[in-house]
Design a protein around this motif. Structure first.
Motif, PDB file in Angstrom:
ATOM      1  N   LEU A  18      26.481  27.447  28.496  1.00  0.00           N
ATOM      2  CA  LEU A  18      27.425  27.514  29.616  1.00  0.00           C
ATOM      3  C   LEU A  18      28.650  27.249  29.457  1.00  0.00           C
ATOM      4  O   LEU A  18      29.467  28.004  30.079  1.00  0.00           O
ATOM      5  N   LYS A  21      30.116  30.324  28.083  1.00  0.00           N
ATOM      6  CA  LYS A  21      30.129  31.611  29.057  1.00  0.00           C
ATOM      7  C   LYS A  21      31.454  31.371  29.657  1.00  0.00           C
ATOM      8  O   LYS A  21      32.082  32.375  29.948  1.00  0.00           O
ATOM      9  N   LEU A  22      31.706  30.200  29.912  1.00  0.00           N
ATOM     10  CA  LEU A  22      32.981  30.064  30.837  1.00  0.00           C
ATOM     11  C   LEU A  22      34.279  30.451  29.890  1.00  0.00           C
ATOM     12  O   LEU A  22      35.066  30.976  30.259  1.00  0.00           O
ATOM     13  N   SER A  25      34.457  34.142  29.828  1.00  0.00           N
ATOM     14  CA  SER A  25      35.022  34.391  30.897  1.00  0.00           C
ATOM     15  C   SER A  25      36.497  34.199  31.327  1.00  0.00           C
ATOM     16  O   SER A  25      37.387  35.172  31.560  1.00  0.00           O
ATOM     17  N   GLN A  37      39.230  27.883  37.845  1.00  0.00           N
ATOM     18  CA  GLN A  37      37.905  28.680  37.253  1.00  0.00           C
ATOM     19  C   GLN A  37      36.743  27.780  36.688  1.00  0.00           C
ATOM     20  O   GLN A  37      35.771  28.349  37.104  1.00  0.00           O
ATOM     21  N   ILE A  38      37.037  26.436  36.501  1.00  0.00           N
ATOM     22  CA  ILE A  38      35.832  25.456  36.188  1.00  0.00           C
ATOM     23  C   ILE A  38      35.348  25.333  37.427  1.00  0.00           C
ATOM     24  O   ILE A  38      33.950  25.347  37.596  1.00  0.00           O
ATOM     25  N   TYR A  41      33.309  28.438  38.505  1.00  0.00           N
ATOM     26  CA  TYR A  41      32.275  28.450  37.514  1.00  0.00           C
ATOM     27  C   TYR A  41      31.071  27.491  38.108  1.00  0.00           C
ATOM     28  O   TYR A  41      29.844  27.749  37.965  1.00  0.00           O
ATOM     29  N   CYS A  44      29.519  28.977  41.072  1.00  0.00           N
ATOM     30  CA  CYS A  44      28.741  30.009  41.068  1.00  0.00           C
ATOM     31  C   CYS A  44      27.251  30.003  40.244  1.00  0.00           C
ATOM     32  O   CYS A  44      26.436  30.485  40.662  1.00  0.00           O
ATOM     33  N   GLU A  45      27.475  28.974  39.205  1.00  0.00           N
ATOM     34  CA  GLU A  45      26.565  28.807  38.290  1.00  0.00           C
ATOM     35  C   GLU A  45      25.441  27.503  38.809  1.00  0.00           C
ATOM     36  O   GLU A  45      24.305  27.284  38.210  1.00  0.00           O
TER      37      GLU A  45
END
Length: 143
Positions: A18, A21-22, A25, A37-38, A41, A44-45
């Motif tokens: 995970l 992936k961030l 991104s 962003q964190i 994320y 969303c996840e």
């Protein structure tokens, strides 16, 4: 009737994936606001586990804080005709996470490299595993 909800704790490998992936991104988007962003994320996840959140936050912020040193380590261990810009974003993201773990966390280098290679096999190109392994092995030899 009460239903007891239980869930299995995420394994470190899944959490590391995970985080990768961030990192990827953020790399693609050239995102500047890391905190935003964190949070996006996590939302969303649907990441709610505190261990996962702590690891991901630490990795993202740590990589950001040490980005110049991490980039220099990668540069120094590239072949003469290579540059950071030539590395695929996937391989670059994998390298950043593994180097951060090796240099700044108490993760044994064998574990960090093995995990990086698993991510490279899953998300990278056919040559990613060997490329990532070569760079990380060179960095470890320098220590």
């Amino acid at each position: 009737m009460l239903v007891k909800l239980t869930y299995k704790k995420m394994k470190r490998s899944a959490i590391r994936e995970l985080a990768f992936k961030l990192i990827y991104s953020i790399e693609l988007q050239k995102a500047e606001d890391i905190d935003e962003q964190i949070e996006l994320y996590f939302e969303c996840e649907n990441i709610v586990e505190n261990d996962a959140k702590e690891y991901i936050i630490d990795a993202i912020k740590g990589i950001n804080e040490h980005k110049e040193e991490i980039n220099e380590l990668i540069r120094k261990n590239l072949k003469a005709d290579w540059s950071l810009e030539r590395i695929s974003k996937i391989d670059y993201s994998i390298l950043k996470l593994a180097i951060y773990e090796i240099k700044y966390k108490e993760i044994p280098f064998k574990v960090a490299i093995n995990e990086a290679l698993e991510i490279a096999k899953k998300y990278g190109e056919a040559t990613s595993k060997n490329f990532v392994n070569g760079i990380l092995a060179s960095i470890v030899k320098e220590q």
